[in-house]
Write an enzyme that holds these catalytic residues in place. Structure first.
Site, PDB file in Angstrom:
ATOM      1  N   THR A 392       0.922  -1.114   0.000  1.00  0.00           N
ATOM      2  CA  THR A 392       0.000   0.000   0.000  1.00  0.00           C
ATOM      3  C   THR A 392       0.964   1.166   0.000  1.00  0.00           C
ATOM      4  O   THR A 392       2.168   0.955   0.032  1.00  0.00           O
ATOM      5  CB  THR A 392      -0.886  -0.115   1.269  1.00  0.00           C
ATOM      6  OG1 THR A 392      -1.662  -1.295   1.176  1.00  0.00           O
ATOM      7  CG2 THR A 392      -1.778   1.073   1.514  1.00  0.00           C
ATOM      8  N   THR A 410      -4.044   2.247  -1.932  1.00  0.00           N
ATOM      9  CA  THR A 410      -3.605   0.862  -2.046  1.00  0.00           C
ATOM     10  C   THR A 410      -4.169   0.118  -3.247  1.00  0.00           C
ATOM     11  O   THR A 410      -5.269   0.428  -3.722  1.00  0.00           O
ATOM     12  CB  THR A 410      -4.010   0.097  -0.756  1.00  0.00           C
ATOM     13  OG1 THR A 410      -3.511  -1.232  -0.820  1.00  0.00           O
ATOM     14  CG2 THR A 410      -5.502   0.039  -0.563  1.00  0.00           C
ATOM     15  N   ASN A 412      -3.761  -3.180  -2.517  1.00  0.00           N
ATOM     16  CA  ASN A 412      -3.684  -4.282  -1.574  1.00  0.00           C
ATOM     17  C   ASN A 412      -2.346  -4.995  -1.708  1.00  0.00           C
ATOM     18  O   ASN A 412      -1.360  -4.534  -1.179  1.00  0.00           O
ATOM     19  CB  ASN A 412      -4.853  -5.253  -1.696  1.00  0.00           C
ATOM     20  CG  ASN A 412      -4.907  -6.176  -0.493  1.00  0.00           C
ATOM     21  OD1 ASN A 412      -4.391  -5.843   0.570  1.00  0.00           O
ATOM     22  ND2 ASN A 412      -5.508  -7.349  -0.641  1.00  0.00           N
ATOM     23  N   ASP A 434      -9.424  -8.365   1.320  1.00  0.00           N
ATOM     24  CA  ASP A 434      -9.580  -7.727   2.634  1.00  0.00           C
ATOM     25  C   ASP A 434     -10.946  -8.027   3.254  1.00  0.00           C
ATOM     26  O   ASP A 434     -11.184  -7.720   4.428  1.00  0.00           O
ATOM     27  CB  ASP A 434      -9.360  -6.215   2.535  1.00  0.00           C
ATOM     28  CG  ASP A 434      -7.886  -5.857   2.707  1.00  0.00           C
ATOM     29  OD1 ASP A 434      -7.104  -6.718   3.123  1.00  0.00           O
ATOM     30  OD2 ASP A 434      -7.526  -4.701   2.422  1.00  0.00           O
ATOM     31  N   SER A 464      -7.016  -1.749   7.200  1.00  0.00           N
ATOM     32  CA  SER A 464      -6.192  -1.386   8.361  1.00  0.00           C
ATOM     33  C   SER A 464      -5.553  -0.010   8.187  1.00  0.00           C
ATOM     34  O   SER A 464      -4.783   0.437   9.046  1.00  0.00           O
ATOM     35  CB  SER A 464      -5.065  -2.410   8.556  1.00  0.00           C
ATOM     36  OG  SER A 464      -5.593  -3.677   8.802  1.00  0.00           O
ATOM     37  N   GLY A 484       1.378  -1.395   4.753  1.00  0.00           N
ATOM     38  CA  GLY A 484       1.855  -2.551   5.526  1.00  0.00           C
ATOM     39  C   GLY A 484       0.763  -3.522   5.925  1.00  0.00           C
ATOM     40  O   GLY A 484       0.967  -4.302   6.859  1.00  0.00           O
ATOM     41  N   GLY A 485      -0.387  -3.470   5.260  1.00  0.00           N
ATOM     42  CA  GLY A 485      -1.454  -4.437   5.572  1.00  0.00           C
ATOM     43  C   GLY A 485      -1.789  -4.403   7.045  1.00  0.00           C
ATOM     44  O   GLY A 485      -1.978  -3.328   7.640  1.00  0.00           O
TER      45      GLY A 485
END
Ligand code: GLY
EC number: 2.3.2.2
Length: 581
Positions: A392, A410, A412, A434, A464, A484-485
């Site tokens: 992202t 993002t 993803n 997600d 997130s 960073g997910g």
């Protein structure tokens, strides 16, 4: 699993919410010998007098600064940076994805723009399961079926219409030029494109992202003629240049070629949303951040509430005691995230209860003095993570008037679904992953979810992403965010702690090695040099599993100094660049 756990969690939530008046004393945590405190390298930030841009690519930062110097405001620069990243940073920058943009104007006005992707109208709850009800590997992460309806172009237009100053075409043009004239590849971007060559070739053999007959190398000039044409249509027609006409036709033809499900109607129906930002307090700072459908803001504020009673600065940076307290907060908050968070337009998300300070402090009451609380006792779940890329990207902008933007955007995964729209030259997201494809089964980030985040047509998948802006006594102080997910939330948290509790400058704060715990799997991910060996031994002795992990996150931060100058921190893990004037 969900049926068994949800009531349990609700009992905890209800019980704690009703005990608002119960005094809370933080469980005692001994202060560490400071010999166990690690020390991140002392590095200096970039300093500017008036305005600053920090983004994940030098070209995007340059374009943002030029827009500001031409008289554009932070919102004009945000649009220009977003489109520039779609060219310069194909791993994550995008027009085929979505994001969340948080702003705070110099006049104190604030807003949260949600341009998150949505599930197409033909999406179904079980679309990633086989006949036995098991998740089919890769179906939600790779290829056409993984794609959510993109939100970026509509989001940028909405931002510009509300707050922009320069003409739309002036802020889109630099990205058109970049795509048409090309740019030099950095080592990291060349390596990323080479790594993804086979997957690009599988879906779109004839794409500019593949170097004919060989591998990309640092310094190669890469040009994107199809993308330049798409950006030209966006420049000339605004959102209609993407969601209608030739771009929409190319996107839908791409879907049909690969058995995807996005239709022209899905594109025409896409709407960004203005949402109300969340506010929290931490050690005298007002923390402004993003509401659902991101879980990031709620989780960040929960953690800060949990940590407020502890003197982290006195414990020392990354001492066993400090890591213990932060990890126990993270564990509890990620358990809540898995249960309660989802798109608020499709179900009630109990934000006020989750942000009740009494609730959060009581959640920490079960923390043991020097012992990990097993995640199974906080809430149980199943599954081991399979870490994949967590690409992202984030940019921060502060203009000369003091308007501030914090935006995370993002595709993803790295290069999203790996599908490039043939003839239009842009990469499509794989954001559908997600969603919670199956309650209790981890997604690509090892995150589990429940029905709150189940797939429904038109719904936004839980995120997130955690753009954040800190003020003090009404004055702008810090702008921060990261990709960073699942690690986004803890990376933003640690950056805030590094600045507020440990007094680091923003460059030191973003560069410092990080730790991460997300409830499940029950382990602390550890970047190189994040812990002294003796501190790691102590943590293991206290019941923590430590999992060394390659670097994650690309945190960007801008701090406002008392004299009004700006300090920029750009994460050295990437090609990130801070610049200003
Ligand atoms: N795709 C990562 C996130 O939205 O959190």
């Amino acid at each position: 699993m969900k049926v068994r756990l949800l009531p349990l969690a609700l009992v905890v939530l209800t019980a704690c919410s009703t005990s608002r008046t119960t005094p809370f004393t933080a469980p005692t945590v001994a202060v560490a010998p400071l010999s166990l405190a690690a020390r991140p390298p002392a590095v200096s930030p970039v300093v500017a007098d008036k305005a600053m841009v920090v983004s994940a690519h030098p070209e995007a930062t340059r374009i943002g600064v030029e827009i500001l110097q031409k008289g554009g405001n932070a919102y004009d620069a945000a649009v220009a940076v977003q489109f520039a990243l779609a060219v310069a940073l194909p791993v994550a920058g995008n027009i085929g994805g979505g994001g969340f943009l948080l702003y705070r104007g110099a006049d104190g006005q604030e807003g949260a723009l949600d341009f998150r992707e949505t599930a197409p109208a033909a999406a179904t709850r079980d679309m990633y399961l086989d006949a036995q009800g098991n998740v089919v590997p890769n179906r939600s992460t790779l290829g056409h079926l993984a794609v959510g309806v993109p939100g970026t172009v509509a989001g940028m237009e909405a931002l510009h219409q509300k707050l922009g100053k320069l003409p739309w075409r002036d802020v889109v043009q630099p990205a058109v030029d970049l795509a048409a004239n090309g740019l030099r590849l950095t080592t990291k971007e060349a390596a990323g494109l080479n790594r993804t060559r086979t997957e690009f070739a599988k879906f779109t053999p004839n794409t500019a992202y593949i170097k004919p007959g060989g591998n990309w190398a640092e310094g190669d000039i890469i040009k994107y003629p199809d993308l330049a044409q798409t950006l030209t249509r966006i420049r000339d027609q605004g959102r209609a240049g993407f969601y209608q006409g030739q771009t929409a036709e190319l996107l839908v033809a791409e879907m049909q070629r690969g058995k995807g499900i996005i239709t022209k109607q899905d594109l025409a129906d896409y709407q960004p949303k203005w949402r109300t930002p969340l506010h929290g307090r931490y050690r005298g700072y007002d923390v402004l951040t993003f509401p659902p459908p991101s879980s990031g803001g709620v989780a960040l504020l929960q953690m800060l509430q949990m940590l407020q009673p502890y003197d982290l600065g006195r414990m020392g940076w990354h001492t066993p005691q400090q890591v213990h307290v932060v990890t126990e907060a993270e564990r509890r908050v990620y358990a809540d995230r898995a249960t309660y968070l989802g798109d608020p337009d499709f179900g009630r998300v109990p934000v006020p209860q989750l942000l009740d300070s009494a609730y959060n402090r009581q959640r920490m009451a079960t923390t043991l003095p020097a012992r990990a609380t097993p995640s199974a006792q906080v809430q149980a779940s199943t599954g081991l993570p399979s870490y994949e890329s967590d690409q992202t990207t984030h940019y921060n902008i502060v203009d000369a008037q003091g308007n501030a933007v914090s935006c995370t955007t993002t595709l993803n995964g790295a290069y999203g679904s790996k599908v490039v729209v043939a003839g239009a030259g842009f990469i499509l997201n794989n954001e559908m992953d997600d969603f919670s494809s199956k309650p209790g089964t981890p997604n690509a980030y090892g995150l589990v979810g429940g029905t709150a985040n189940a797939i429904r047509p038109g719904k936004r998948m839980l995120s997130s992403m955690t753009p954040a802006i800190l003020t003090q006594n009404g004055q702008l102080k810090l702008v921060v965010g990261t990709p960073g997910g699942s690690t986004i939330i803890t990376s933003v948290l640690q950056t805030i702690l590094n600045v507020v509790d440990f007094g680091f400058n923003p460059q030191q704060a973003v560069a410092a090695p990080r730790l991460h715990h997300q409830w499940l799997p029950d382990q602390i991910d550890v970047e190189q040099n994040a812990l002294l060996p003796a501190a790691a031994d102590t943590l293991r002795a206290h019941g923590y599993k430590l999992a060394p992990r390659a670097a994650w996150g690309r945190v960007e931060a801008i701090r406002v100094l008392p004299d009004g100058r700006l300090e920029g921190g750009a994460d050295p893990r990437g090609d990130d660049t801070a610049a200003g004037y």
